[in-house]
Design an enzyme around this catalytic site. Structure first.
Site, PDB file in Angstrom:
ATOM      1  CB  SER A  62     -33.939   0.228 -28.723  1.00 28.92           C
ATOM      2  OG  SER A  62     -34.345  -0.858 -28.284  1.00 28.92           O
ATOM      3  CG  HIS A  77     -29.914  -0.603 -26.794  1.00 27.01           C
ATOM      4  ND1 HIS A  77     -29.002  -0.582 -25.879  1.00 27.01           N
ATOM      5  CD2 HIS A  77     -30.968  -1.166 -26.024  1.00 27.01           C
ATOM      6  CE1 HIS A  77     -29.304  -0.721 -24.557  1.00 27.01           C
ATOM      7  NE2 HIS A  77     -30.791  -1.147 -24.770  1.00 27.01           N
ATOM      8  CG  ASP A 100     -33.747  -3.614 -25.128  1.00 27.43           C
ATOM      9  OD1 ASP A 100     -32.918  -3.228 -24.305  1.00 27.43           O
ATOM     10  OD2 ASP A 100     -34.249  -2.656 -26.024  1.00 27.43           O
ATOM     11  CG  MET A 133     -36.077  -8.074 -22.301  1.00 31.72           C
ATOM     12  SD  MET A 133     -37.567  -7.215 -22.387  1.00 31.72           S
ATOM     13  CE  MET A 133     -37.171  -5.814 -23.193  1.00 31.72           C
ATOM     14  CG  HIS A 167     -30.252  -3.279 -21.408  1.00 36.51           C
ATOM     15  ND1 HIS A 167     -31.420  -2.357 -21.415  1.00 36.51           N
ATOM     16  CD2 HIS A 167     -29.986  -3.632 -20.443  1.00 36.51           C
ATOM     17  CE1 HIS A 167     -31.615  -2.459 -20.263  1.00 36.51           C
ATOM     18  NE2 HIS A 167     -30.817  -2.956 -19.561  1.00 36.51           N
ATOM     19  CG  MET A 171     -33.180  -5.727 -19.151  1.00 36.36           C
ATOM     20  SD  MET A 171     -34.439  -4.752 -20.062  1.00 36.36           S
ATOM     21  CE  MET A 171     -33.764  -4.845 -21.850  1.00 36.36           C
ATOM     22  CG  MET A 207     -32.501   0.624 -16.772  1.00 41.66           C
ATOM     23  SD  MET A 207     -32.635   0.395 -18.843  1.00 41.66           S
ATOM     24  CE  MET A 207     -34.553   0.371 -18.968  1.00 41.66           C
ATOM     25  CG  ASP A 229     -32.662   1.531 -22.444  1.00 45.29           C
ATOM     26  OD1 ASP A 229     -33.884   2.088 -23.483  1.00 45.29           O
ATOM     27  OD2 ASP A 229     -32.599   0.495 -22.365  1.00 45.29           O
ATOM     28  N   GLY A 231     -37.880   6.046 -22.871  1.00 41.84           N
ATOM     29  CA  GLY A 231     -38.634   7.283 -23.303  1.00 41.84           C
ATOM     30  C   GLY A 231     -37.690   8.271 -24.005  1.00 41.84           C
TER      31      GLY A 231
END
Length: 224
Positions: free
Chosen positions: A8, A37, A39, A41, A70, A72, A141, A179, A181
């Site tokens: 990511s 990946h 993200d 947002m 991804h 969001m 998630m 996705d 941790g």
């Protein structure tokens, strides 16, 4: 079950995203990232603002690693297909962000991308089982979406296991992605639960050698 690792770039240096993409490409003898990946947002669906379509286009031009976007964001029915049209390999949006996720999934496929459906930790899988045939990826998630660096939530893994059962009995054909941790200590549990695609941010980009970190994660996931 082929295992994928998707670093990511949320955990990378945003001033050097092209270099971050190259850092996980791998080399002869050291397999690199399967997906990259990204993200996205919007500060509405989640309380964070990252990057958008223009940056995704720039990343796409700088690497041949397939992009795993991804989203969001609110209103994915309006915006998700534009990421497919920009060349993203897999575009995932949140079930919680739309009243008709199956329609968005079909639109993504028509636009040329794989379609992914994401579920927050507190969102049950059962209401979406019947529409998963319209998707290529289920993203479970393992943290609350919005920020990197959170601790892995093992309590969501039963959703992964249930989805894997559906795949193995022939009811579904999709990748099961986790996705949040994901690191050397948690990836094995996620793989044991049935995940085959692993998003890892700080575990990759905080390492001295990101490509070697990707290879190590893939090895850790494969240990049964």
């Amino acid at each position: 079950m082929e295992l994928f690792v998707a670093p990511s770039i949320l955990s990378a240096d945003f001033a050097r995203l092209a270099e971050a993409a190259q850092a996980v490409k791998g080399s002869p003898g050291t397999p690199g990232a399967d997906w990259l990946h990204v993200d996205v947002m919007d500060y509405h669906f989640v309380p964070n603002l990252t990057l958008g379509l223009p940056v995704v286009k720039s990343i796409k031009a700088s690497t041949d690693i397939p992009l795993d976007c991804h989203l969001m964001i609110e209103d994915p029915g309006r915006w998700a297909p534009t990421y497919a049209e920009a060349g993203a390999h897999n575009v995932t949006f949140h079930a919680e962000a739309t009243d008709d996720p199956a329609a968005v999934g079909r639109d993504l496929r028509k636009a040329g991308a794989k379609a992914g459906l994401a579920l927050k930790p507190g969102t049950p899988l059962e209401p979406y089982l019947e529409i998963l045939r319209d998707f290529d990826t289920l993203l479970v998630m393992t943290v609350e979406p919005g920020f990197g660096g959170q601790e892995f939530l093992a309590e969501v893994l039963p959703k992964v296991t249930e989805a894997r059962k559906r795949v193995e009995t022939g009811h579904l054909d999709l990748r099961i992605e986790v996705d949040g941790g994901i690191n050397a200590d948690t990836i094995h549990a996620a793989a044991e639960a049935g995940a085959d695609t692993f998003v890892a941010g700080s575990a990759v980009y905080n390492a001295a050698d990101p490509a070697a970190a990707v290879a190590a994660l893939r090895t850790a996931a494969a240990i049964r």
